[in-house]
Design a protein around this motif. Structure first.
Motif, PDB file in Angstrom:
ATOM      1  N   LYS A  15       0.547   0.453  -7.836  1.00  0.00           N
ATOM      2  CA  LYS A  15       0.048   0.143  -6.499  1.00  0.00           C
ATOM      3  C   LYS A  15       1.146  -0.279  -5.516  1.00  0.00           C
ATOM      4  O   LYS A  15       0.980  -0.146  -4.298  1.00  0.00           O
ATOM      5  CB  LYS A  15      -0.994  -0.980  -6.566  1.00  0.00           C
ATOM      6  N   VAL A  16       2.245  -0.809  -6.014  1.00  0.00           N
ATOM      7  CA  VAL A  16       3.322  -1.302  -5.152  1.00  0.00           C
ATOM      8  C   VAL A  16       4.623  -0.663  -5.597  1.00  0.00           C
ATOM      9  O   VAL A  16       5.025  -0.791  -6.754  1.00  0.00           O
ATOM     10  CB  VAL A  16       3.458  -2.838  -5.223  1.00  0.00           C
ATOM     11  N   VAL A  17       5.286   0.040  -4.669  1.00  0.00           N
ATOM     12  CA  VAL A  17       6.557   0.698  -4.981  1.00  0.00           C
ATOM     13  C   VAL A  17       7.649   0.137  -4.083  1.00  0.00           C
ATOM     14  O   VAL A  17       7.379  -0.530  -3.078  1.00  0.00           O
ATOM     15  CB  VAL A  17       6.462   2.224  -4.813  1.00  0.00           C
ATOM     16  N   PHE A  18       8.885   0.430  -4.453  1.00  0.00           N
ATOM     17  CA  PHE A  18      10.047  -0.087  -3.728  1.00  0.00           C
ATOM     18  C   PHE A  18      10.777   1.051  -3.038  1.00  0.00           C
ATOM     19  O   PHE A  18      10.946   2.139  -3.598  1.00  0.00           O
ATOM     20  CB  PHE A  18      11.000  -0.787  -4.698  1.00  0.00           C
ATOM     21  N   ALA A  19      11.224   0.810  -1.808  1.00  0.00           N
ATOM     22  CA  ALA A  19      12.094   1.737  -1.093  1.00  0.00           C
ATOM     23  C   ALA A  19      13.314   0.962  -0.628  1.00  0.00           C
ATOM     24  O   ALA A  19      13.180  -0.029   0.096  1.00  0.00           O
ATOM     25  CB  ALA A  19      11.368   2.361   0.093  1.00  0.00           C
ATOM     26  N   GLY A  20      14.482   1.380  -1.076  1.00  0.00           N
ATOM     27  CA  GLY A  20      15.704   0.680  -0.699  1.00  0.00           C
ATOM     28  C   GLY A  20      16.316   1.253   0.566  1.00  0.00           C
ATOM     29  O   GLY A  20      16.337   2.473   0.761  1.00  0.00           O
ATOM     30  N   ASN A  34       5.975  -9.886  -3.677  1.00  0.00           N
ATOM     31  CA  ASN A  34       4.895 -10.820  -3.958  1.00  0.00           C
ATOM     32  C   ASN A  34       3.775 -10.762  -2.923  1.00  0.00           C
ATOM     33  O   ASN A  34       2.591 -10.773  -3.270  1.00  0.00           O
ATOM     34  CB  ASN A  34       5.440 -12.248  -4.055  1.00  0.00           C
ATOM     35  N   LEU A  35       4.127 -10.721  -1.636  1.00  0.00           N
ATOM     36  CA  LEU A  35       3.083 -10.659  -0.613  1.00  0.00           C
ATOM     37  C   LEU A  35       2.296  -9.353  -0.748  1.00  0.00           C
ATOM     38  O   LEU A  35       1.063  -9.347  -0.646  1.00  0.00           O
ATOM     39  CB  LEU A  35       3.693 -10.773   0.779  1.00  0.00           C
ATOM     40  N   ALA A  36       2.998  -8.252  -1.014  1.00  0.00           N
ATOM     41  CA  ALA A  36       2.308  -6.976  -1.206  1.00  0.00           C
ATOM     42  C   ALA A  36       1.353  -7.054  -2.393  1.00  0.00           C
ATOM     43  O   ALA A  36       0.241  -6.518  -2.348  1.00  0.00           O
ATOM     44  CB  ALA A  36       3.335  -5.866  -1.415  1.00  0.00           C
ATOM     45  N   ALA A  37       1.775  -7.746  -3.451  1.00  0.00           N
ATOM     46  CA  ALA A  37       0.920  -7.877  -4.633  1.00  0.00           C
ATOM     47  C   ALA A  37      -0.365  -8.630  -4.300  1.00  0.00           C
ATOM     48  O   ALA A  37      -1.452  -8.254  -4.766  1.00  0.00           O
ATOM     49  CB  ALA A  37       1.683  -8.594  -5.742  1.00  0.00           C
ATOM     50  N   ASP A  44     -10.066  -2.279   5.505  1.00  0.00           N
ATOM     51  CA  ASP A  44     -10.918  -1.143   5.145  1.00  0.00           C
ATOM     52  C   ASP A  44     -10.573   0.093   5.975  1.00  0.00           C
ATOM     53  O   ASP A  44     -10.847   1.219   5.548  1.00  0.00           O
ATOM     54  CB  ASP A  44     -12.396  -1.494   5.347  1.00  0.00           C
ATOM     55  N   ARG A  45      -9.974  -0.119   7.131  1.00  0.00           N
ATOM     56  CA  ARG A  45      -9.604   1.001   8.015  1.00  0.00           C
ATOM     57  C   ARG A  45      -8.316   1.683   7.567  1.00  0.00           C
ATOM     58  O   ARG A  45      -7.943   2.725   8.106  1.00  0.00           O
ATOM     59  CB  ARG A  45      -9.432   0.497   9.447  1.00  0.00           C
ATOM     60  N   HIS A  46      -7.618   1.088   6.613  1.00  0.00           N
ATOM     61  CA  HIS A  46      -6.293   1.573   6.248  1.00  0.00           C
ATOM     62  C   HIS A  46      -6.199   1.792   4.740  1.00  0.00           C
ATOM     63  O   HIS A  46      -6.946   1.197   3.956  1.00  0.00           O
ATOM     64  CB  HIS A  46      -5.230   0.564   6.683  1.00  0.00           C
ATOM     65  N   SER A  47      -5.245   2.614   4.351  1.00  0.00           N
ATOM     66  CA  SER A  47      -5.045   2.882   2.924  1.00  0.00           C
ATOM     67  C   SER A  47      -3.644   2.527   2.448  1.00  0.00           C
ATOM     68  O   SER A  47      -3.411   2.498   1.227  1.00  0.00           O
ATOM     69  CB  SER A  47      -5.326   4.355   2.617  1.00  0.00           C
ATOM     70  N   LEU A  76      -5.694  -0.309  -1.449  1.00  0.00           N
ATOM     71  CA  LEU A  76      -4.425  -0.201  -0.739  1.00  0.00           C
ATOM     72  C   LEU A  76      -3.284   0.220  -1.663  1.00  0.00           C
ATOM     73  O   LEU A  76      -3.265  -0.121  -2.847  1.00  0.00           O
ATOM     74  CB  LEU A  76      -4.064  -1.537  -0.088  1.00  0.00           C
ATOM     75  N   ARG A  77      -2.317   0.940  -1.079  1.00  0.00           N
ATOM     76  CA  ARG A  77      -1.061   1.238  -1.731  1.00  0.00           C
ATOM     77  C   ARG A  77       0.054   0.685  -0.841  1.00  0.00           C
ATOM     78  O   ARG A  77       0.000   0.839   0.378  1.00  0.00           O
ATOM     79  CB  ARG A  77      -0.871   2.744  -1.943  1.00  0.00           C
ATOM     80  N   ALA A  78       1.029   0.042  -1.472  1.00  0.00           N
ATOM     81  CA  ALA A  78       2.048  -0.687  -0.712  1.00  0.00           C
ATOM     82  C   ALA A  78       3.445  -0.202  -1.044  1.00  0.00           C
ATOM     83  O   ALA A  78       3.728   0.247  -2.160  1.00  0.00           O
ATOM     84  CB  ALA A  78       1.944  -2.188  -0.996  1.00  0.00           C
ATOM     85  N   THR A  79       4.333  -0.336  -0.050  1.00  0.00           N
ATOM     86  CA  THR A  79       5.759  -0.084  -0.233  1.00  0.00           C
ATOM     87  C   THR A  79       6.525  -1.292   0.268  1.00  0.00           C
ATOM     88  O   THR A  79       6.297  -1.755   1.390  1.00  0.00           O
ATOM     89  CB  THR A  79       6.220   1.155   0.556  1.00  0.00           C
ATOM     90  N   CYS A  80       7.420  -1.820  -0.554  1.00  0.00           N
ATOM     91  CA  CYS A  80       8.335  -2.880  -0.122  1.00  0.00           C
ATOM     92  C   CYS A  80       9.638  -2.226   0.284  1.00  0.00           C
ATOM     93  O   CYS A  80      10.271  -1.533  -0.523  1.00  0.00           O
ATOM     94  CB  CYS A  80       8.587  -3.880  -1.241  1.00  0.00           C
TER      95      CYS A  80
END
Length: 346
Positions: free
Chosen positions: A227-232, A189-192, A175-178, A201-205
């Motif tokens: 909600k989940v994006v990729f960064a190479g 998968n873990l981010a999902a 709750d303290r983080h976004s 939450l918004r996630a980056t792999c």
């Protein structure tokens, strides 16, 4: 002068533990075969006797009785008047298509462990890592060149990351983080799991660029592209995307101490003020007495040129050295340790 043993003397040391250790891999292979043959899925339909189960799984009648009774002895099946059913443990984790299915992880370990550990003696003499595919090199071998093989490999990891994500979802005050970044997040998968548990939450792999197609396919299939994006990129040469939380799971154990310190310094720069870093691995207990953790460390030495597990105290010291304030360490899933540290607010 001839002497005879005193029949009242203390008995010799029992060799039982040695014998059991010598054949320990046999029990694991029974489990691996049962998963591959679909025993637990077949029994999820209804209990069955040996003949019926042989028919359902396409196995030979000569092998089935001892095989099934061995599974009973190992706690995977239960037997009542000749009828077999899944034990609660198997029903919970080994029935395909269930949300808690770990059969993929069982198959992954079967595929990856036996070839490398069979060369342990050679590794002890040479000090060289023993690759899964000596012609291709690397722990993952040629999986990135074989999409079908890579998908099977990641599916096995997903089976474990489902449980790990559920644990991280409840162990951290999200709750303290976004936002968060999952280093080496593979196909996300873990981010999902985390964003489903905490929808705000918004996630980056952040992983190697070659993983992007597998990530895109998986996250699109889950309906989580918003909600989940990729960064190479590469951990050591490309900027780590900024976020409130950075997760390092099964990352530090792949490098030597100097590289671990370097990476944690880069992570510190990526964590926003007031944010958190989460590190989990099969960390070695500080007095180096847990054989399972030490075997995990030996495995990393066996399959990588510089990797190993590390003590909890060492991890906390590296985090402090990177600039994080000391957090806590807690057991995770009975097999891992989670170390948490924080970055002071601006």
């Amino acid at each position: 002068m001839t002497t005879t043993e005193d029949p009242q003397a203390a008995p010799a040391v029992d060799p039982g533990p040695l014998i059991r250790l010598t054949i320990a891999d046999c029990a694991a292979k029974v489990l691996h075969s049962a998963v591959t043959l679909g025993v637990f899925g077949a029994l999820a339909e209804s209990p069955a006797d040996a003949a019926e189960l042989a028919r359902r799984t396409g196995t030979h009648h000569r092998m089935v009785p001892d095989f099934l009774d061995a599974l009973v002895g190992l706690g995977m099946l239960e037997r009542t008047e000749g009828s077999y059913r899944n034990s609660p443990l198997a029903q919970a984790y080994l029935v395909p298509d269930s949300s808690s299915y770990l059969g993929g992880f069982v198959e992954l370990t079967n595929e990856t462990l036996y070839g490398t550990w069979g060369r342990l003696t050679e590794a002890m003499r040479s000090g060289e890592p023993q690759h899964l595919d000596p012609d291709k090199g690397g722990f993952v071998g040629d999986r990135h060149q074989d999409p079908a093989k890579m998908k099977r490999f990641l599916a096995g990891l997903d089976a474990y990351s489902d449980r790990m994500g559920a644990e991280l979802a409840r162990r951290t005050d999200w709750d303290r983080h976004s936002s968060f970044v999952d280093l080496g997040g593979a196909r996300g998968n873990l981010a999902a799991v985390l964003v489903r548990a905490h929808p705000h939450l918004r996630a980056t792999c952040f992983d190697l660029e070659r993983t992007r197609p597998l990530f895109t396919e998986h996250i699109s299939g889950l309906g989580l592209t918003d909600k989940v994006v990729f960064a190479g990129g590469d951990f050591f040469t490309d900027p780590i995307p900024p976020a409130d939380v950075v997760v390092l799971g099964h990352i530090l154990h792949g490098f030597d101490t100097a590289r671990r310190r370097e990476l944690l310094g880069r992570v510190f720069d990526a964590v926003r003020p007031g944010g958190t870093v989460l590190v989990y691995d099969r960390m070695i207990d500080d007095d180096r007495s847990d054989p399972e953790r030490l075997l995990s460390s030996l495995h990393m030495r066996l399959v990588s040129p510089d990797g190993s597990e590390y003590r909890v105290a060492d991890c906390r010291a590296w985090l402090r050295g990177a600039g994080f304030t000391d957090g806590d360490a807690q057991p995770l899933l009975g097999t891992h340790t989670l170390v948490t540290a924080h970055k002071e607010a601006a």
